[in-house]
Design a protein around this motif. Structure first.
Motif, PDB file in Angstrom:
ATOM      1  N   LYS A  58      -2.214  -3.963 -19.540  1.00  0.00           N
ATOM      2  CA  LYS A  58      -1.911  -4.689 -18.304  1.00  0.00           C
ATOM      3  C   LYS A  58      -1.111  -3.868 -17.288  1.00  0.00           C
ATOM      4  O   LYS A  58      -1.511  -3.753 -16.130  1.00  0.00           O
ATOM      5  CB  LYS A  58      -1.140  -5.977 -18.612  1.00  0.00           C
ATOM      6  N   GLU A  59       0.002  -3.311 -17.708  1.00  0.00           N
ATOM      7  CA  GLU A  59       0.892  -2.664 -16.748  1.00  0.00           C
ATOM      8  C   GLU A  59       0.232  -1.470 -16.058  1.00  0.00           C
ATOM      9  O   GLU A  59       0.321  -1.316 -14.839  1.00  0.00           O
ATOM     10  CB  GLU A  59       2.182  -2.244 -17.447  1.00  0.00           C
ATOM     11  N   LEU A  60      -0.436  -0.614 -16.829  1.00  0.00           N
ATOM     12  CA  LEU A  60      -1.145   0.505 -16.220  1.00  0.00           C
ATOM     13  C   LEU A  60      -2.345   0.025 -15.413  1.00  0.00           C
ATOM     14  O   LEU A  60      -2.663   0.583 -14.358  1.00  0.00           O
ATOM     15  CB  LEU A  60      -1.599   1.496 -17.294  1.00  0.00           C
ATOM     16  N   VAL A  61      -3.014  -1.004 -15.903  1.00  0.00           N
ATOM     17  CA  VAL A  61      -4.154  -1.569 -15.181  1.00  0.00           C
ATOM     18  C   VAL A  61      -3.716  -2.084 -13.817  1.00  0.00           C
ATOM     19  O   VAL A  61      -4.356  -1.809 -12.781  1.00  0.00           O
ATOM     20  CB  VAL A  61      -4.811  -2.697 -16.010  1.00  0.00           C
ATOM     21  N   ASP A  62      -2.630  -2.819 -13.793  1.00  0.00           N
ATOM     22  CA  ASP A  62      -2.128  -3.358 -12.525  1.00  0.00           C
ATOM     23  C   ASP A  62      -1.692  -2.237 -11.584  1.00  0.00           C
ATOM     24  O   ASP A  62      -1.912  -2.311 -10.361  1.00  0.00           O
ATOM     25  CB  ASP A  62      -0.952  -4.297 -12.788  1.00  0.00           C
ATOM     26  N   ALA A  63      -1.080  -1.198 -12.143  1.00  0.00           N
ATOM     27  CA  ALA A  63      -0.640  -0.076 -11.306  1.00  0.00           C
ATOM     28  C   ALA A  63      -1.835   0.632 -10.679  1.00  0.00           C
ATOM     29  O   ALA A  63      -1.837   0.921  -9.474  1.00  0.00           O
ATOM     30  CB  ALA A  63       0.181   0.897 -12.140  1.00  0.00           C
ATOM     31  N   PHE A  64      -2.862   0.913 -11.482  1.00  0.00           N
ATOM     32  CA  PHE A  64      -4.047   1.594 -10.961  1.00  0.00           C
ATOM     33  C   PHE A  64      -4.775   0.715  -9.950  1.00  0.00           C
ATOM     34  O   PHE A  64      -5.305   1.210  -8.952  1.00  0.00           O
ATOM     35  CB  PHE A  64      -4.973   1.984 -12.096  1.00  0.00           C
ATOM     36  N   SER A  65      -4.797  -0.582 -10.214  1.00  0.00           N
ATOM     37  CA  SER A  65      -5.447  -1.497  -9.273  1.00  0.00           C
ATOM     38  C   SER A  65      -4.725  -1.504  -7.933  1.00  0.00           C
ATOM     39  O   SER A  65      -5.344  -1.727  -6.886  1.00  0.00           O
ATOM     40  CB  SER A  65      -5.486  -2.915  -9.856  1.00  0.00           C
ATOM     41  N   ALA A  66      -3.413  -1.254  -7.966  1.00  0.00           N
ATOM     42  CA  ALA A  66      -2.629  -1.192  -6.736  1.00  0.00           C
ATOM     43  C   ALA A  66      -2.646   0.193  -6.105  1.00  0.00           C
ATOM     44  O   ALA A  66      -1.998   0.420  -5.080  1.00  0.00           O
ATOM     45  CB  ALA A  66      -1.186  -1.608  -7.027  1.00  0.00           C
ATOM     46  N   GLY A  67      -3.358   1.125  -6.727  1.00  0.00           N
ATOM     47  CA  GLY A  67      -3.489   2.462  -6.178  1.00  0.00           C
ATOM     48  C   GLY A  67      -2.271   3.336  -6.358  1.00  0.00           C
ATOM     49  O   GLY A  67      -1.985   4.189  -5.510  1.00  0.00           O
ATOM     50  N   LEU A 120     -11.468   3.951 -19.358  1.00  0.00           N
ATOM     51  CA  LEU A 120     -12.777   3.652 -19.947  1.00  0.00           C
ATOM     52  C   LEU A 120     -12.980   2.177 -20.268  1.00  0.00           C
ATOM     53  O   LEU A 120     -14.115   1.706 -20.273  1.00  0.00           O
ATOM     54  CB  LEU A 120     -12.974   4.470 -21.224  1.00  0.00           C
ATOM     55  N   LEU A 121     -11.911   1.453 -20.540  1.00  0.00           N
ATOM     56  CA  LEU A 121     -12.072   0.071 -21.005  1.00  0.00           C
ATOM     57  C   LEU A 121     -11.238  -0.935 -20.213  1.00  0.00           C
ATOM     58  O   LEU A 121     -11.795  -1.855 -19.587  1.00  0.00           O
ATOM     59  CB  LEU A 121     -11.712  -0.019 -22.492  1.00  0.00           C
ATOM     60  N   PHE A 122      -9.935  -0.794 -20.226  1.00  0.00           N
ATOM     61  CA  PHE A 122      -9.068  -1.871 -19.750  1.00  0.00           C
ATOM     62  C   PHE A 122      -9.159  -2.086 -18.238  1.00  0.00           C
ATOM     63  O   PHE A 122      -9.214  -3.231 -17.781  1.00  0.00           O
ATOM     64  CB  PHE A 122      -7.629  -1.587 -20.173  1.00  0.00           C
ATOM     65  N   TRP A 123      -9.161  -1.033 -17.477  1.00  0.00           N
ATOM     66  CA  TRP A 123      -9.239  -1.179 -16.025  1.00  0.00           C
ATOM     67  C   TRP A 123     -10.605  -1.682 -15.578  1.00  0.00           C
ATOM     68  O   TRP A 123     -10.683  -2.644 -14.794  1.00  0.00           O
ATOM     69  CB  TRP A 123      -8.889   0.160 -15.360  1.00  0.00           C
ATOM     70  N   ASN A 297       0.038  14.094 -14.088  1.00  0.00           N
ATOM     71  CA  ASN A 297       1.400  14.557 -14.399  1.00  0.00           C
ATOM     72  C   ASN A 297       2.157  14.920 -13.121  1.00  0.00           C
ATOM     73  O   ASN A 297       3.335  14.573 -12.961  1.00  0.00           O
ATOM     74  CB  ASN A 297       1.340  15.775 -15.324  1.00  0.00           C
ATOM     75  N   TYR A 298       1.492  15.638 -12.222  1.00  0.00           N
ATOM     76  CA  TYR A 298       2.151  16.075 -10.992  1.00  0.00           C
ATOM     77  C   TYR A 298       2.511  14.886 -10.097  1.00  0.00           C
ATOM     78  O   TYR A 298       3.577  14.863  -9.489  1.00  0.00           O
ATOM     79  CB  TYR A 298       1.244  17.038 -10.238  1.00  0.00           C
ATOM     80  N   GLU A 299       1.605  13.912 -10.056  1.00  0.00           N
ATOM     81  CA  GLU A 299       1.858  12.718  -9.245  1.00  0.00           C
ATOM     82  C   GLU A 299       3.085  11.977  -9.740  1.00  0.00           C
ATOM     83  O   GLU A 299       3.863  11.430  -8.950  1.00  0.00           O
ATOM     84  CB  GLU A 299       0.632  11.810  -9.296  1.00  0.00           C
TER      85      GLU A 299
END
Length: 508
Positions: A58-67, A120-123, A297-299
């Motif tokens: 969830k947490e990474l999914v939400d972060a990626f969804s928010a860009g 691959l899966l969650f997002w 990593n750099y980001e």
């Protein structure tokens, strides 16, 4: 997506056509997963409509969804103002709340855990359905595919290097390998730790199988499609667990031998074009996926090679971690050498963890420990390494040392050594156990097949077959006992739990 689809298709073919013995293994994995995560108030299919999740689901999914790469949650001002926010004792004494086992850097929360399962899966699942994919089912999916790929890897190994190995020895060996692989510990709990572990196991097994199937070592034409898929899987293993980058380095050794083989088999006029095609297929995924990890990593941390573990908010303050040899020895002893305890009550075999009476704080996630030497007796095959080395043809000696030494000995031992900082957890053995076992088996197989050609050593060959049979039985008994002891039995119905114990004790 196309690469992932091709890998799944290939795994399914191996599952249906070549490895029917995987069926009971995967069924057992499903039963463990289902029983231990069973909720009478929630139907099975309702799990796939979850609106909650953990760091990965969830947490990474939400972060990626928010860009963004940092998490949506923000640390409190009190936490940021602490003299050392990574000091767990100071946080506790100050009464300052922090997200547990997250990374804190430059005033933001991050996740340390690999992004391969997310990408691959969650997002994609969340994007398509609006729900979060359940953790337990993800662990089962990754673990089941890993089991299939491990069987396929073993059968490919037998086909290429030990085609004369008796079927019964091969079956006994596969049973030992599967029961001792370590993936079974992941099915028992539905935490984000197990997602990373199972994902890394799946991709490493798939990558090793496809690398071997590509023909870079052994006879047969080199298959460039398998080279690409292998590098894809091994790269994704690193995006699941950074520790597994060691196997990418090992794979380069295989690729070098593949290139030497290619040059010998390719006409001079085609050598340049074939060389370019070979290295492009072999390295393209390492470059692209490795580049993605470096940019990630750099980001986050402004450094291409910083994975961020030192910024973890856990019990240990990794910013001030100090190396202690005693801590490293704890891992070596418990993962490799710890003797099992035996008692007359079910499950008859008990773990025997030891902290070696060291001074200082060492994190112990669980006390489940029996050395791999006793969970998979063919590991003793390494004792015949000198004998096998002397019998090898001169041109194969260096190749055998480099391939088996790097993949099956050096890389696993380095991973065990690296665990000193994180503490002991039996689930870590999925990163290195099956590699150690395969190396010992290869040496044992080679010595056995040499002796079968000598009529005077028939009795010794018969003893070897019996040794593998006994080893398979012990592997089932010991690993079953350890896995059973590891299960969260409080989640089971007490009556069912005791009934099963009584059945085993009655037949004993």
């Amino acid at each position: 997506t196309a690469s992932a689809g091709l890998i799944l298709q290939t795994c399914w073919q191996a599952f249906c056509c070549r490895c029917p013995e995987n069926i009971p293994l995967i069924f057992a994995a499903f039963i463990i997963t289902y029983i231990l995560t069973f909720d009478p108030n929630v139907s099975y299919f309702a799990r796939f409509q979850s609106t909650t999740g953990n760091r990965i689901t969830k947490e990474l999914v939400d972060a990626f969804s928010a860009g963004q790469s940092h998490l949506l949650q923000t640390p409190s001002q009190e936490l940021l103002e602490l003299e050392n926010p990574y000091d767990w004792s100071l946080r506790r004494e100050s009464g300052v709340y922090a997200l547990w086992d997250h990374l804190l850097f430059d005033g933001k929360y991050y996740s340390y855990y690999g992004i391969a399962p997310v990408l691959l899966l969650f997002w994609p699942y969340h994007t398509l359905t609006g729900f979060y994919f359940p953790t337990s089912e993800a662990v089962f999916l990754f673990g089941a595919i890993g089991i299939i790929c491990l069987s396929a890897l073993f059968l490919e190994l037998i086909k290429r290097f030990f085609p004369k190995l008796p079927v019964n020895v091969a079956i006994f060996s596969l049973v030992i390998l599967q029961f001792s692989s370590g993936i079974w510990y992941c099915f028992a709990y539905d935490n984000f730790y197990e997602i990373a572990q199972a994902g890394g196991f799946m991709f490493t097994c798939a990558g090793a199988w496809l690398l071997l199937r590509s023909g870079v070592v052994g006879s047969g034409k080199i298959r460039k499609t398998d080279l690409v898929l292998s590098s894809f899987c091994l790269s994704m293993a690193v995006l699941s667990r950074p520790t597994l980058a060691l196997y990418c380095i090992v794979a380069v050794i295989f690729l070098v031998f593949g290139y030497i083989k290619l040059r010998k088999e390719t006409p001079a006029e085609k050598r340049i074009s074939e060389t370019i095609a070979y290295w492009v297929c072999a390295l393209i995924c390492y470059v692209i996926i490795g580049g993605i990890q470096m940019l990630y990593n750099y980001e986050r941390f402004g450094n291409f090679f910083d994975f961020g573990i030192q910024y973890s908010l856990t019990i240990n303050d990794f910013t001030r971690a100090q190396y202690h040899t005693d801590f490293a020895l704890i891992g070596f002893w418990n993962f490799l050498f710890a003797f099992p305890k035996v008692e007359p009550n079910f499950p008859f075999v008990l773990s025997n963890f030891s902290d070696l009476s060291v001074n200082g704080y060492y994190f112990i996630a669980n006390y489940n420990a029996v050395g791999i030497l006793w969970r998979a007796l063919p590991v003793f095959g390494y004792l015949g390494a000198i004998k096998a080395y002397k019998a090898l043809e001169k041109q194969n000696k260096i190749k055998a040392i480099l391939l088996i030494g790097s993949c099956c000995i050096l890389a696993p031992l380095i991973i065990i050594f690296s665990i000193w900082e994180s503490g002991y957890g039996v689930r870590y053995c999925a990163d290195f156990t099956w590699q150690l076992i395969i190396g010992g088996m290869c040496i044992a197989f080679y010595n056995y097949l040499r002796e079968t050609d000598d009529p005077l050593k028939a009795d010794r060959c018969h003893m070897t077959v019996n040794f593998f049979a006994v080893s398979a039985v012990l592997a089932v008994i010991v690993n079953f006992a350890l896995i059973y002891d590891y299960l969260p039995l409080e989640n089971l119905q007490r009556s069912s739990h005791y009934a099963m114990e009584r059945i085993f004790e009655f037949w004993k």
